[in-house]
Design an enzyme around this catalytic site. Structure first.
Site, PDB file in Angstrom:
ATOM      1  N   TYR A  80      -2.900  39.541  76.270  1.00  0.00           N
ATOM      2  CA  TYR A  80      -2.620  40.970  76.127  1.00  0.00           C
ATOM      3  C   TYR A  80      -3.824  41.730  76.676  1.00  0.00           C
ATOM      4  O   TYR A  80      -4.971  41.443  76.348  1.00  0.00           O
ATOM      5  CB  TYR A  80      -2.397  41.354  74.657  1.00  0.00           C
ATOM      6  CG  TYR A  80      -2.240  42.858  74.478  1.00  0.00           C
ATOM      7  CD1 TYR A  80      -0.982  43.446  74.542  1.00  0.00           C
ATOM      8  CD2 TYR A  80      -3.349  43.679  74.298  1.00  0.00           C
ATOM      9  CE1 TYR A  80      -0.836  44.818  74.419  1.00  0.00           C
ATOM     10  CE2 TYR A  80      -3.207  45.045  74.180  1.00  0.00           C
ATOM     11  CZ  TYR A  80      -1.953  45.611  74.238  1.00  0.00           C
ATOM     12  OH  TYR A  80      -1.817  46.973  74.139  1.00  0.00           O
ATOM     13  N   GLU A 120      -1.151  49.166  80.152  1.00  0.00           N
ATOM     14  CA  GLU A 120      -0.949  47.973  79.331  1.00  0.00           C
ATOM     15  C   GLU A 120      -0.276  46.882  80.155  1.00  0.00           C
ATOM     16  O   GLU A 120       0.767  47.123  80.761  1.00  0.00           O
ATOM     17  CB  GLU A 120      -0.078  48.307  78.114  1.00  0.00           C
ATOM     18  CG  GLU A 120       0.155  47.115  77.189  1.00  0.00           C
ATOM     19  CD  GLU A 120       1.087  47.451  76.035  1.00  0.00           C
ATOM     20  OE1 GLU A 120       0.585  47.662  74.911  1.00  0.00           O
ATOM     21  OE2 GLU A 120       2.322  47.517  76.267  1.00  0.00           O
TER      22      GLU A 120
END
Length: 391
Positions: free
Chosen positions: A109, A197
């Site tokens: 992530y 992101e």
């Protein structure tokens, strides 16, 4: 402003970040052609909506031949995708992204957001790729890596490499992963983004670093200088009322209550909503017409509020500093001449030219309830609602 995954991937690829081969499709036939053009033997069909958690909602489908790609596209197009981020209303799928399937060895992530406490850009990374950051924070908080980027110097190479080391990236891929982190920072800072992101950022079995899924959001107030970004806006994915408002210079956020607000100034709007809650009511919206609210803006605000079926009472609360109460009053009168308002209307004016404003309202013979203070206005709006509902 949010953009679609395929648009974010195009931006990130321009900043040197590798993404899987893919293409956008608007029909099953087009999707099948795209799959054959991309090549390979397995593809992923991804619904393009402004929301995360698409996979859990059935918006991502793995296909083993081109015919399956066409069938998956046919299944998704026109469907309303409901995720935990869209709410029960969901979002309509108008396009899909066809992408080559990737053999994954490791998932990471990676996100960049503003940290308003430190007034810095914050890099958030975790070895628990594929999970949302909320899930990671709850279930695997020990895996989260945070790193502040100082505004004066920007992202430094050693800083990006340190993040990569802490993620457990093998030595041969440290430099490439650091380049991805720096590329995300450059996209963030050079395009006035508010979020970048990549989830997941993957290490493939053949040792490539790929952005498998990504999202980007941008500062609406900076779009005037980012034409290349503003052109990516998809209004079909946004609340129609919020689109109407933004296109007309109004700041609007829809809420779940039934007392509509027309207010000048964000601070006064927040205070008004608080007072409505304290009085026992529920605000239907946040609507700031701005400090220089003209009669034309007031008319547009009334059109917006009256189009909301949830609204049963309208509260107009204006404190005129750089604005003038007589201008606002003229706008209210003009609006009620053009729009049939069949609901209680509470008006509170204060500040510059308040006497002239109240005089215009009284002489116009419009049907309204006058209030003198913020508290008085909130109480009268809630009382009018109770009377309307027979309570």
């Amino acid at each position: 402003m949010d953009i679609h995954e395929y648009q974010a991937k195009k931006i990130l690829s321009d900043f040197g970040i590798n993404v899987p081969r893919g293409g956008i499709a608007y029909s099953p036939e087009n999707a099948e052609y795209k799959a054959r053009d991309i090549g390979g033997s397995r593809w992923v069909v991804k619904a393009q909506v402004h929301s995360g958690a698409r996979g859990k909602a059935g918006g991502i489908i793995l296909c083993n031949d081109a015919l399956e790609v066409a069938q998956a596209t046919d299944k998704l197009l026109g469907k309303k995708l409901v995720t935990n981020q869209t709410g029960p209303a969901g979002k309509i799928i108008n396009r899909v992204y066809i992408e080559e399937a990737t053999e994954i060895d490791k998932e990471i992530y990676l996100g960049l957001v503003f940290d308003r406490g430190s007034e810095c850009i914050m890099v958030v990374a975790s070895t628990a790729g594929g999970m949302s950051v909320e899930e990671i924070s709850k279930e695997k908080p020990e895996t989260i890596i945070r790193s502040k980027i100082e505004v004066a110097v920007g992202m430094q190479g050693f800083q990006a490499r340190e993040i990569a080391f802490n993620l457990g990236i093998e030595t041969d891929l440290i430099s490439r992963t650091a380049e991805v982190i720096i590329g995300c920072y450059r996209a963030f800072s050079e395009l006035d983004a508010t979020m970048v992101e990549i989830n997941p950022l993957v290490i493939t079995k053949d040792k490539h670093v790929l952005a498998l899924d990504c999202k980007m959001s941008f500062d609406n107030n900076a779009l005037f200088r980012r034409n290349e970004v503003s052109e990516l806006r998809d209004k079909s994915q946004e609340n129609p009322s919020e689109v109407y408002a933004s296109d007309r210079g109004l700041n609007y956020v829809g809420l779940d209550g039934n007392i509509g607000n027309i207010i000048n100034g964000a601070g006064l709007a927040m205070a008004s909503m608080d007072m409505i809650k304290l009085a026992g009511g529920e605000p239907a919206n946040f609507l700031d017409v701005g400090g220089g609210a003209t009669p034309e803006k007031i008319v547009k605000a009334f059109k917006l509020i009256s189009s909301d079926e949830k609204v049963k009472v309208i509260l107009v609360n204006i404190f005129a500093g750089i604005n003038r109460c007589d201008w606002v009053a003229e706008g209210i009168v003009q609006a009620l001449e053009k729009i049939d308002i069949n609901m209680p209307l509470v008006i509170r004016l204060a500040g510059t030219n308040v006497e002239e404003g109240n005089k215009i309202l009284k002489e116009s013979k419009i049907n309204y309830i006058q209030a003198s203070t913020l508290e008085d206005a909130a109480n009268k709006a809630v009382e009018a609602l109770k009377q309307l509902e027979g309570k």
